[in-house]
Design an enzyme around this catalytic site. Structure first.
Site, PDB file in Angstrom:
ATOM      1  N   ARG A  73       0.861  -1.182   0.000  1.00 53.30           N
ATOM      2  CA  ARG A  73       0.000   0.000   0.000  1.00 53.30           C
ATOM      3  C   ARG A  73       0.897   1.231   0.000  1.00 53.30           C
ATOM      4  NH1 ARG A  73      -1.760   1.286   4.378  1.00 53.30           N
ATOM      5  NH2 ARG A  73      -1.089  -0.368   5.755  1.00 53.30           N
ATOM      6  N   TYR A 214      -1.417  -4.222  -6.501  1.00 48.07           N
ATOM      7  CA  TYR A 214      -1.084  -4.906  -5.242  1.00 48.07           C
ATOM      8  C   TYR A 214      -2.046  -4.603  -4.103  1.00 48.07           C
ATOM      9  CZ  TYR A 214       2.109  -7.559  -2.325  1.00 48.07           C
ATOM     10  OH  TYR A 214       2.668  -8.538  -1.549  1.00 48.07           O
ATOM     11  N   LYS A 223      -9.346  -2.171   2.238  1.00 44.08           N
ATOM     12  CA  LYS A 223      -9.034  -0.929   2.957  1.00 44.08           C
ATOM     13  C   LYS A 223      -9.851   0.244   2.399  1.00 44.08           C
ATOM     14  CE  LYS A 223      -5.844  -3.017   5.359  1.00 44.08           C
ATOM     15  NZ  LYS A 223      -6.076  -3.367   6.768  1.00 44.08           N
ATOM     16  N   HIS A 243     -10.583  -0.997  12.035  1.00 47.59           N
ATOM     17  CA  HIS A 243      -9.439  -1.845  11.679  1.00 47.59           C
ATOM     18  C   HIS A 243      -9.167  -2.778  12.873  1.00 47.59           C
ATOM     19  CE1 HIS A 243      -4.917  -1.937  10.321  1.00 47.59           C
ATOM     20  NE2 HIS A 243      -5.602  -2.944   9.826  1.00 47.59           N
ATOM     21  N   SER A 265      -0.569  -2.150  11.866  1.00 47.10           N
ATOM     22  CA  SER A 265      -0.034  -3.214  11.017  1.00 47.10           C
ATOM     23  C   SER A 265       1.281  -3.720  11.627  1.00 47.10           C
ATOM     24  CB  SER A 265       0.232  -2.674   9.610  1.00 47.10           C
ATOM     25  OG  SER A 265      -0.927  -2.068   9.097  1.00 47.10           O
ATOM     26  N   CYS A 267       1.732  -5.877  14.201  1.00 49.04           N
ATOM     27  CA  CYS A 267       1.765  -6.080  15.653  1.00 49.04           C
ATOM     28  C   CYS A 267       1.125  -7.413  16.050  1.00 49.04           C
ATOM     29  CB  CYS A 267       1.038  -4.956  16.374  1.00 49.04           C
ATOM     30  SG  CYS A 267       1.908  -3.404  16.308  1.00 49.04           S
ATOM     31  N   ASP A 290      -9.062  -8.632  10.524  1.00 45.83           N
ATOM     32  CA  ASP A 290      -8.581  -7.305  10.088  1.00 45.83           C
ATOM     33  C   ASP A 290      -9.619  -6.191  10.229  1.00 45.83           C
ATOM     34  OD1 ASP A 290      -6.404  -5.789   9.004  1.00 45.83           O
ATOM     35  OD2 ASP A 290      -7.417  -5.732   7.073  1.00 45.83           O
ATOM     36  N   ARG A 393       2.487 -11.917   0.839  1.00 52.19           N
ATOM     37  CA  ARG A 393       1.133 -12.166   1.359  1.00 52.19           C
ATOM     38  C   ARG A 393       0.619 -13.543   1.002  1.00 52.19           C
ATOM     39  NH1 ARG A 393      -1.485  -7.901   4.371  1.00 52.19           N
ATOM     40  NH2 ARG A 393      -0.048  -6.153   4.201  1.00 52.19           N
TER      41      ARG A 393
HETATM   42  C1  OXD Z   1      -2.552  -3.605   6.849  1.00 51.85           C
HETATM   43  C2  OXD Z   1      -3.096  -4.779   6.153  1.00 51.85           C
HETATM   44  O1  OXD Z   1      -1.587  -3.004   6.354  1.00 51.85           O
HETATM   45  O2  OXD Z   1      -4.004  -5.415   6.726  1.00 51.85           O
HETATM   46  O3  OXD Z   1      -3.057  -3.254   7.915  1.00 51.85           O
HETATM   47  O4  OXD Z   1      -2.682  -5.074   5.031  1.00 51.85           O
HETATM   48 MN    MN Z   2      -4.857  -4.361   8.347  1.00 54.62          MN
END
Ligand code: OXD
Ligand code: MN
Length: 611
Positions: A73, A214, A223, A243, A265, A267, A290, A393
């Site tokens: 991202r 991507y 998102k 989130h 992200s 964690c 998520d 991923r």
């Molecule tokens: C993030 C994801 O970056 O879930 O939080 O991809």
């Molecule tokens: Mn996320």
């Protein structure tokens, strides 16, 4: 170009308009049948975008490698194009919607030439749920279609929900092509990183994404829709788009509670959602990893649905030790992106817990041999180029995951007893503490912070404040977002969940972690579960209520009394730094930050002075 008749006139008009602009060679409606899915996979294999993995080791699975300039991202190229700049607020890049459209229209003009445009209706949330929402993505990427069909409910479920006149969020996506790259449709990973833009028009419930294939840049249901646009819808309609992971905990007596948790992200949010309890009699199950959409129900309680149908998880450091349920989820029917490929046709990444065989192809398709072989923690391999990309991923269906809760598709959602906020903090923040009340909980969420890791670009160990883990995902002014949370706490009909801050990452002065983490986080979840039943006393501190040391169940765990003591200590000298850092953070967020959060800061300061 094939022409389509949709019974939904609004959809028809929009598809025609986009086809006129982007000029695809053909238009295909994706219906999500097994045949269509397999056909697209075969097409991507022929194009060189996909490689099929070994059918005995990883059945039904494929690996793709992206363009090295398109691997994550891109927050700098993500825009909230609300009518007024102030409505996007200090955490978003804002551009006037007309200016953005004028900038992007020429890029979309003819961008799908030589390609198919797929029409992908999708449903976010369980079928039949009053809380589910519909979107349609128009994309020129078969890779995107296949990923969407795993992480969202596509096909008939979505088409039925769309009917002839339902509202839907319009998501337009084109990979584009690099300037002066010729007109070949043959690249394995088309993209235009230089001119990439992911633009949200929240008032129009519209997303335009150009130039990236991507993840969150291209799978617009996730998102872009389920967080950025949905957060605006939620503000307007009085609910929450967050989130957050969602999990259930069942105690030995068979009583169950549901928690949600926001973590920036990197964690361990997915690991927590899929936690395998090593604690006798206690069981954790997964509702989502998520995103949570939450509504107050007629009984006043807060109910959460997971709008997604699968996982788009970070592969590096996922292992049988860190997340056995994820490893089962990605055992088959999974798309891997930017992982390494072993000679026997399996995937590999740093931290998978075994050595990479000789001759493994790294994510850039370079064959790597002995000196590069790596095992253990991803951080340990940073001296050499990693074999998998740090943001590699896996895209897996939730149905593959053995820990899914029986209620995960309940159309009414699951009732939430506690909300967790957590980040990586090597000092200051204790293992767990309880907010004094809703407003204090919102204050904790607003100041959520984490130390940056090696997986992201930039300085390692720098403290980044990430309010509610929504910094990159809140589609409107973050000050208004805090007010929205506060206002939900003021409705006397609402039965509010309790709010907790957790920190699995505290270290001793020698830099060693004090807490074992992973499955032992169950011990903290157990304390929270019991607190929700009013068990245990808390020790009041300026950060909130801490457990008494003996209240954290350490049976079977070898942790020294000193380490446990450190984990549950709030130090005066740390607090001073924390208070100034929070003040700077809230002031930076500008004039719309509600006064009550500054009052909470004053209360924290008073309690600190009284220590
Ligand atoms: C993030 C994801 O970056 O879930 O939080 O991809
Ligand atoms: Mn996320």
């Amino acid at each position: 170009m094939a022409s389509f008749e949709f019974s939904h006139k609004g959809l028809q008009a929009w598809v025609n308009e986009v086809a006129d602009l982007c000029r695809p060679e053909s238009v295909v409606v994706y219906g999500d049948s097994r045949e269509e899915y397999n056909f697209l996979c075969e097409q991507l294999v022929s194009a060189g975008t996909f490689k099929r993995l070994s059918s005995s080791l990883r059945p039904g699975s494929f690996i793709a490698n992206s363009d090295p300039a398109d691997t994550a991202r891109v927050e700098e190229k993500t825009f909230i194009c609300s009518q007024k700049a102030v409505d996007a607020g200090p955490t978003n890049n804002w551009i006037d919607p007309n200016v953005m459209k004028a900038r992007l229209e020429p890029l979309f003009r003819g961008s799908m030439r030589g390609r198919t445009m797929y029409v992908v209706p999708f449903l976010m949330g369980p079928e039949g749920s009053p809380f589910s929402r519909i979107g349609v993505e128009l994309t020129d990427s078969a890779y995107v279609v296949l990923n969407m069909s795993i992480i969202a409910r596509t096909g008939a479920q979505a088409m039925n929900a769309l009917g002839t006149d339902s509202d839907f969020v319009r998501c337009l996506h084109s990979c584009g092509r690099k300037a002066n790259s010729g007109d070949s449709g043959a690249q394995t990973w088309p993209c235009d990183p230089e001119r990439m833009a992911i633009a949200h028009f929240p008032e129009e419930r519209l997303v335009w994404s150009y130039g990236s294939g991507y993840g969150g840049n291209a799978l617009l249901n996730k998102k872009c829709f389920a967080l950025r646009v949905a957060s605006c819808i939620a503000r307007d309609e009085g609910w929450l788009a967050e989130h957050m992971m969602i999990l259930s905990i069942t105690n030995p007596q068979g009583r169950k509670k549901y928690f949600t948790g926001a973590f920036p992200s990197s964690c361990g949010k997915t690991n927590l959602a899929m936690l395998k309890s090593s604690f006798p009699g206690w069981e954790v199950k997964t509702v989502g990893d998520d995103i949570a959409w939450m509504h107050f129900g007629a009984d006043g309680r807060l109910y959460a649905i997971n709008p997604e149908a699968g996982f788009f998880g970070v592969a590096p450091n996922t292992s049988v030790k860190s997340n056995p349920n994820a490893m089962r989820a990605l055992a088959c029917n999974t798309i891997f992106t930017n992982c390494a490929l072993t000679p026997d046709g399996d995937v590999w990444w740093e931290g998978i817990g075994r050595e990479a065989p000789d001759g493994t192809l790294d994510w850039r398709e370079q064959r790597r041999s002995k000196p590069d072989r790596e095992c253990g923690d991803a951080a340990a391999s940073s001296a050499q180029a990693p074999l998998s990309h740090p943001n590699a991923r896996f895209t897996s269906p939730a149905a593959n995951c053995p820990s899914m809760d029986e209620e995960w598709e309940n159309p009414n959602g699951v009732p939430i007893s506690a909300i967790l906020f957590g980040g990586r903090r090597s000092t200051t923040i204790p293992l767990v503490c309880e907010a004094r009340n809703w407003t204090h909980g919102v204050f904790i969420g607003a100041n959520l912070s984490s130390e940056t890791t090696a997986a992201a670009a930039g300085q390692v160990g720098r403290l980044r404040r990430d309010p509610f883990a929504m910094f990159p995902f809140c589609g409107y002014n973050i000050g208004d977002y805090f007010s929205h949370w506060l206002s939900l706490g003021q409705n006397p009909a609402h039965v509010l969940p309790r709010i907790y801050q957790v920190n699995w990452f505290r270290k001793n002065p020698q830099g060693q972690y004090l807490w074992p983490g992973y499955s032992d986080n169950m011990r903290v979840l157990k304390w929270i579960f019991e607190r929700c039943d009013n068990e245990h006393k808390v020790v009041e501190t300026p950060l909130g209520g801490l457990p008494e040391k003996e209240a954290i169940d350490t049976k079977g765990l070898s942790i020294s009394a000193e380490n446990l003591g450190d984990l549950l200590t709030v130090r005066k000298e740390d607090l001073q730094t924390e208070i100034s850092s929070i003040r700077i953070h809230l002031q930076r967020l500008g004039g719309r930050v509600p006064a009550s959060l500054f009052r909470e800061l004053a209360t924290m300061e008073e309690k600190y002075s009284g220590l």
